[in-house]
Design a protein around this motif. Sequence first.
Motif, PDB file in Angstrom:
ATOM      1  N   ASP A 196       0.681  15.555  -5.120  1.00  0.00           N
ATOM      2  CA  ASP A 196      -0.253  16.051  -4.094  1.00  0.00           C
ATOM      3  C   ASP A 196      -0.165  15.217  -2.824  1.00  0.00           C
ATOM      4  O   ASP A 196      -1.189  14.810  -2.249  1.00  0.00           O
ATOM      5  N   ILE A 197       1.065  14.948  -2.386  1.00  0.00           N
ATOM      6  CA  ILE A 197       1.267  14.116  -1.194  1.00  0.00           C
ATOM      7  C   ILE A 197       0.644  14.793   0.020  1.00  0.00           C
ATOM      8  O   ILE A 197       0.894  15.973   0.287  1.00  0.00           O
ATOM      9  N   GLY A 198      -0.139  14.053   0.737  1.00  0.00           N
ATOM     10  CA  GLY A 198      -0.852  14.559   1.898  1.00  0.00           C
ATOM     11  C   GLY A 198      -2.344  14.674   1.665  1.00  0.00           C
ATOM     12  O   GLY A 198      -3.112  14.839   2.615  1.00  0.00           O
ATOM     13  N   ASN A 199      -2.761  14.539   0.391  1.00  0.00           N
ATOM     14  CA  ASN A 199      -4.186  14.712   0.068  1.00  0.00           C
ATOM     15  C   ASN A 199      -4.712  13.606  -0.841  1.00  0.00           C
ATOM     16  O   ASN A 199      -5.611  13.824  -1.645  1.00  0.00           O
ATOM     17  N   ASN A 200      -4.153  12.409  -0.702  1.00  0.00           N
ATOM     18  CA  ASN A 200      -4.523  11.356  -1.646  1.00  0.00           C
ATOM     19  C   ASN A 200      -5.422  10.270  -1.057  1.00  0.00           C
ATOM     20  O   ASN A 200      -5.810   9.355  -1.779  1.00  0.00           O
ATOM     21  N   SER A 201      -5.715  10.337   0.195  1.00  0.00           N
ATOM     22  CA  SER A 201      -6.526   9.282   0.801  1.00  0.00           C
ATOM     23  C   SER A 201      -7.998   9.669   0.845  1.00  0.00           C
ATOM     24  O   SER A 201      -8.372  10.721   1.373  1.00  0.00           O
ATOM     25  N   ASP A 231      -9.882   0.077  -0.028  1.00  0.00           N
ATOM     26  CA  ASP A 231      -8.819  -0.504  -0.848  1.00  0.00           C
ATOM     27  C   ASP A 231      -7.854   0.610  -1.241  1.00  0.00           C
ATOM     28  O   ASP A 231      -8.170   1.441  -2.105  1.00  0.00           O
ATOM     29  N   PRO A 232      -6.668   0.664  -0.647  1.00  0.00           N
ATOM     30  CA  PRO A 232      -5.741   1.765  -0.937  1.00  0.00           C
ATOM     31  C   PRO A 232      -5.276   1.798  -2.386  1.00  0.00           C
ATOM     32  O   PRO A 232      -4.864   2.844  -2.882  1.00  0.00           O
ATOM     33  N   MET A 233      -5.356   0.670  -3.092  1.00  0.00           N
ATOM     34  CA  MET A 233      -4.895   0.642  -4.470  1.00  0.00           C
ATOM     35  C   MET A 233      -5.761   1.511  -5.378  1.00  0.00           C
ATOM     36  O   MET A 233      -5.295   1.956  -6.440  1.00  0.00           O
ATOM     37  N   VAL A 234      -6.984   1.778  -4.971  1.00  0.00           N
ATOM     38  CA  VAL A 234      -7.836   2.652  -5.771  1.00  0.00           C
ATOM     39  C   VAL A 234      -7.222   4.041  -5.860  1.00  0.00           C
ATOM     40  O   VAL A 234      -7.111   4.639  -6.942  1.00  0.00           O
ATOM     41  N   ASP A 235      -6.786   4.573  -4.724  1.00  0.00           N
ATOM     42  CA  ASP A 235      -6.187   5.904  -4.721  1.00  0.00           C
ATOM     43  C   ASP A 235      -4.767   5.883  -5.274  1.00  0.00           C
ATOM     44  O   ASP A 235      -4.311   6.864  -5.873  1.00  0.00           O
ATOM     45  N   ILE A 236      -4.052   4.776  -5.074  1.00  0.00           N
ATOM     46  CA  ILE A 236      -2.721   4.648  -5.669  1.00  0.00           C
ATOM     47  C   ILE A 236      -2.828   4.725  -7.188  1.00  0.00           C
ATOM     48  O   ILE A 236      -2.029   5.386  -7.866  1.00  0.00           O
ATOM     49  N   LEU A 242       3.846   8.573  -0.553  1.00  0.00           N
ATOM     50  CA  LEU A 242       2.528   8.382  -1.173  1.00  0.00           C
ATOM     51  C   LEU A 242       1.794   7.208  -0.556  1.00  0.00           C
ATOM     52  O   LEU A 242       0.584   7.273  -0.286  1.00  0.00           O
ATOM     53  N   VAL A 243       2.519   6.110  -0.329  1.00  0.00           N
ATOM     54  CA  VAL A 243       1.895   4.934   0.287  1.00  0.00           C
ATOM     55  C   VAL A 243       1.424   5.269   1.696  1.00  0.00           C
ATOM     56  O   VAL A 243       0.299   4.920   2.097  1.00  0.00           O
ATOM     57  N   LYS A 244       2.270   5.948   2.462  1.00  0.00           N
ATOM     58  CA  LYS A 244       1.870   6.337   3.824  1.00  0.00           C
ATOM     59  C   LYS A 244       0.673   7.284   3.795  1.00  0.00           C
ATOM     60  O   LYS A 244      -0.200   7.221   4.663  1.00  0.00           O
ATOM     61  N   ASP A 245       0.640   8.168   2.818  1.00  0.00           N
ATOM     62  CA  ASP A 245      -0.465   9.108   2.678  1.00  0.00           C
ATOM     63  C   ASP A 245      -1.778   8.379   2.398  1.00  0.00           C
ATOM     64  O   ASP A 245      -2.789   8.591   3.081  1.00  0.00           O
ATOM     65  N   ASP A 279      -2.459   5.076   2.618  1.00  0.00           N
ATOM     66  CA  ASP A 279      -2.778   3.948   3.500  1.00  0.00           C
ATOM     67  C   ASP A 279      -2.542   4.315   4.963  1.00  0.00           C
ATOM     68  O   ASP A 279      -2.078   3.509   5.753  1.00  0.00           O
ATOM     69  N   ARG A 280      -2.896   5.532   5.328  1.00  0.00           N
ATOM     70  CA  ARG A 280      -2.563   6.032   6.659  1.00  0.00           C
ATOM     71  C   ARG A 280      -3.403   5.421   7.773  1.00  0.00           C
ATOM     72  O   ARG A 280      -3.055   5.551   8.960  1.00  0.00           O
ATOM     73  N   TYR A 281      -4.505   4.748   7.438  1.00  0.00           N
ATOM     74  CA  TYR A 281      -5.386   4.200   8.479  1.00  0.00           C
ATOM     75  C   TYR A 281      -5.452   2.674   8.471  1.00  0.00           C
ATOM     76  O   TYR A 281      -5.518   2.050   9.528  1.00  0.00           O
ATOM     77  N   THR A 282      -5.443   2.069   7.297  1.00  0.00           N
ATOM     78  CA  THR A 282      -5.653   0.615   7.231  1.00  0.00           C
ATOM     79  C   THR A 282      -4.353  -0.183   7.289  1.00  0.00           C
ATOM     80  O   THR A 282      -4.354  -1.354   7.640  1.00  0.00           O
ATOM     81  N   TYR A 283      -3.225   0.428   6.908  1.00  0.00           N
ATOM     82  CA  TYR A 283      -1.925  -0.226   6.926  1.00  0.00           C
ATOM     83  C   TYR A 283      -1.920  -1.545   6.150  1.00  0.00           C
ATOM     84  O   TYR A 283      -1.401  -2.551   6.602  1.00  0.00           O
ATOM     85  N   LYS A 284      -2.528  -1.513   4.978  1.00  0.00           N
ATOM     86  CA  LYS A 284      -2.508  -2.696   4.113  1.00  0.00           C
ATOM     87  C   LYS A 284      -1.283  -2.714   3.207  1.00  0.00           C
ATOM     88  O   LYS A 284      -0.925  -3.765   2.675  1.00  0.00           O
ATOM     89  N   LEU A 285      -0.663  -1.540   3.038  1.00  0.00           N
ATOM     90  CA  LEU A 285       0.479  -1.451   2.135  1.00  0.00           C
ATOM     91  C   LEU A 285       1.754  -1.005   2.830  1.00  0.00           C
ATOM     92  O   LEU A 285       2.789  -0.864   2.177  1.00  0.00           O
TER      93      LEU A 285
END
Length: 378
Positions: free
Chosen positions: A93-98, A108-113, A173-176, A178-184
């Motif tokens: 579901d790339i594009g809808n994971n954030s 924390d992007p790892m939650v959605d990862i 997936l990472v870009k999806d 972490d599209r705002y915080t850029y932690k990953l």
Amino acid sequence: MICSYLFNRGILDFVRRRRLIRTAVFRPNHFLPSEINTKCDYCDSTVVNMLSNAMLDALSLATLFANGNNTENNNVTDAQVLPLISKLIDILDIGNNSDNVDQSEEYDPMVDINKVKDRLTSFAEDSVGQPGVLQHLLNPDVDQNIYAAMPRRKELIGTYFTEQERLNLARLLVKDVDRYTYKLHCSTDSCSCNDDNEENACVFRLVPCPYEGCEDRLSWKYREHHDADCQYKPVSCPNDCGMEIPRRDVHIHVRDRCRLRAAECPLSSFGCTSVVQAQDVTSHLNENADKHFMLIANRMAEYQTVMKDQSNRIRMLEEKNDKLERELKQKTIQLQSKNDAKAVANDVKKLSKRLATLEGTCKTQFKKVEKDRRSHIK
């Protein structure tokens, strides 16, 4: 062009050709808006590798589940694998994971990862169904069979779902997420941040491990962490012998090669109980030559005594055997007398049994004597 091909060669020939030639076209803009997709491709290597491996595990397990108990058959086909790849990409579901719709820095992007990873973990069961209760009753070892078949199956699936494809999807997936915080991942556009100046270079840029034999490529920010764990990094011998060896070979070096390792005297089988460092074995032998000579002499004297005893036992057994043979000959002669034939026949039968028993005993003793002789010679 395809229609012409089908007309001239036939549909079956086209299907065979299609199985041999598979062209994959990767279009990132189909998954993410261009303003997100065009950001630098450098992403957190630990997360990217984790997602890539999870995809391979999920697809491999799904094909094994699709085969039921037939885990010994490692053949896979396009018809079996390609639809599952399509399903797997759909569940990403790339594009809808954030979930960071508010663009919060606390996110924390790892939650959605991890949510994506959870979907991959359950992919096999959700897509084709886990082996049912009946199969477990018929074959209690089905889980162990599937586990044993996984390494070979992952190797085969890797030819259908290549590492590069999986890495590309993982970066999306990472870009999806972490599209705002850029932690990953890196926020620079068009992947142009591989600067020689470390102050300007991307911390997520991939760098190779500097140690010979290690093929890992990891994000620059994790180089120190990798350095602490890399099995190919040369480290000092724990015995302080002065040598450096790859971390993964330390135990072999300490056990078999280190000159400071503890070593028994080569004459320990003769009674020397000394334990010295491997580098001092030669000097130990030279310094204790007289002691070692006495140990060897005493052991040889023991061998001579044992050999003498064994020789006496052999002689006694041979004498008993000769006596029985003489008795047998006498009883045979007695058989010539018709009057005593029956009595002699009974005696011969008894004597034969005795002889057979004694011969068995002799053979056993001979074997034991030979074994004792050989062990003492050694």
